[in-house]
Design a protein around this motif. Structure first.
Motif, PDB file in Angstrom:
ATOM      1  N   ARG A  93      -5.737  -2.512  12.843  1.00 49.67           N
ATOM      2  CA  ARG A  93      -7.140  -2.937  13.193  1.00 49.67           C
ATOM      3  C   ARG A  93      -7.679  -3.533  12.231  1.00 49.67           C
ATOM      4  N   SER A  94      -7.300  -3.603  10.972  1.00 54.05           N
ATOM      5  CA  SER A  94      -7.951  -4.401   9.900  1.00 54.05           C
ATOM      6  C   SER A  94      -7.831  -5.887   9.948  1.00 54.05           C
ATOM      7  N   GLY A  95      -6.712  -6.149  10.701  1.00 54.93           N
ATOM      8  CA  GLY A  95      -6.415  -7.512  10.731  1.00 54.93           C
ATOM      9  C   GLY A  95      -5.253  -7.906   9.596  1.00 54.93           C
ATOM     10  N   ALA A  96      -5.269  -6.878   8.751  1.00 56.82           N
ATOM     11  CA  ALA A  96      -4.066  -7.452   7.518  1.00 56.82           C
ATOM     12  C   ALA A  96      -2.784  -7.691   8.254  1.00 56.82           C
TER      13      ALA A  96
ATOM     14  N   ARG B  65       0.860  -1.260   0.128  1.00 54.84           N
ATOM     15  CA  ARG B  65      -0.021   0.102  -0.083  1.00 54.84           C
ATOM     16  C   ARG B  65       0.806   1.129   0.058  1.00 54.84           C
TER      17      ARG B  65
ATOM     18  N   GLU C 140      -4.147   1.652  11.227  1.00 50.39           N
ATOM     19  CA  GLU C 140      -5.310   1.199  10.203  1.00 50.39           C
ATOM     20  C   GLU C 140      -5.106  -0.418   9.727  1.00 50.39           C
ATOM     21  N   LEU C 141      -3.761  -0.633   9.474  1.00 48.04           N
ATOM     22  CA  LEU C 141      -3.586  -1.882   9.325  1.00 48.04           C
ATOM     23  C   LEU C 141      -3.695  -2.984  10.398  1.00 48.04           C
TER      24      LEU C 141
ATOM     25  N   TRP D  94      -1.504   5.076   9.801  1.00 50.80           N
ATOM     26  CA  TRP D  94      -1.497   3.823   8.960  1.00 50.80           C
ATOM     27  C   TRP D  94      -1.217   2.356   9.305  1.00 50.80           C
TER      28      TRP D  94
END
Length: 120
Positions: A113-116, A60, A110-111, A107
């Motif tokens: 939290r998203s579980g990515a 990303r 974000e990553l 970011w």
């Protein structure tokens, strides 16, 4: 200063037309000094790499914008095995104003939290 930058920092996905600007930020001497690869990168080599990164689902890349919409740098995360490796470069005119810290913090959260990823 960080609070001011984090309140006014925005992002947009990097696009093919950003190749030259990202290359200029990446080849700036202070950025090169802080990189794993410290040598200058040829533009043609960068364009190949940049195009590949934009099409890579495990990467990303975002352009960092200030509150006035000026492009101040980029942040990139390359993800593999639930981990993300980070790269960030801020234009020398905007350094020490909190943009890099705000971009990384936003970011990375974000990553995670998203579980990515589970680690940045």
């Amino acid at each position: 200063m960080l609070e001011a930058a984090s309140a006014g920092v925005h992002f947009r996905p990097a696009a093919p037309e950003d190749a030259r600007q990202v290359w200029e930020w990446r080849n700036e001497p202070a950025t090169r000094q802080a990189s794993f690869r410290t040598g200058e990168i040829l533009y043609e080599e960068h364009v190949r790499w940049f195009t590949q990164k934009l099409g890579d689902a495990s990467s990303r890349m975002l352009i960092v914008l200030n509150a006035q919409g000026a492009e101040v740098g980029y942040v990139r995360f390359d993800m593999a095995d639930q981990q993300a490796e980070l790269s960030v470069a801020i234009d020398r005119r905007y350094r020490r104003k909190g943009y890099g810290t705000a971009a990384v913090k936003r970011w990375a959260c974000e990553l995670l939290r998203s579980g990515a990823v589970t680690r940045v």
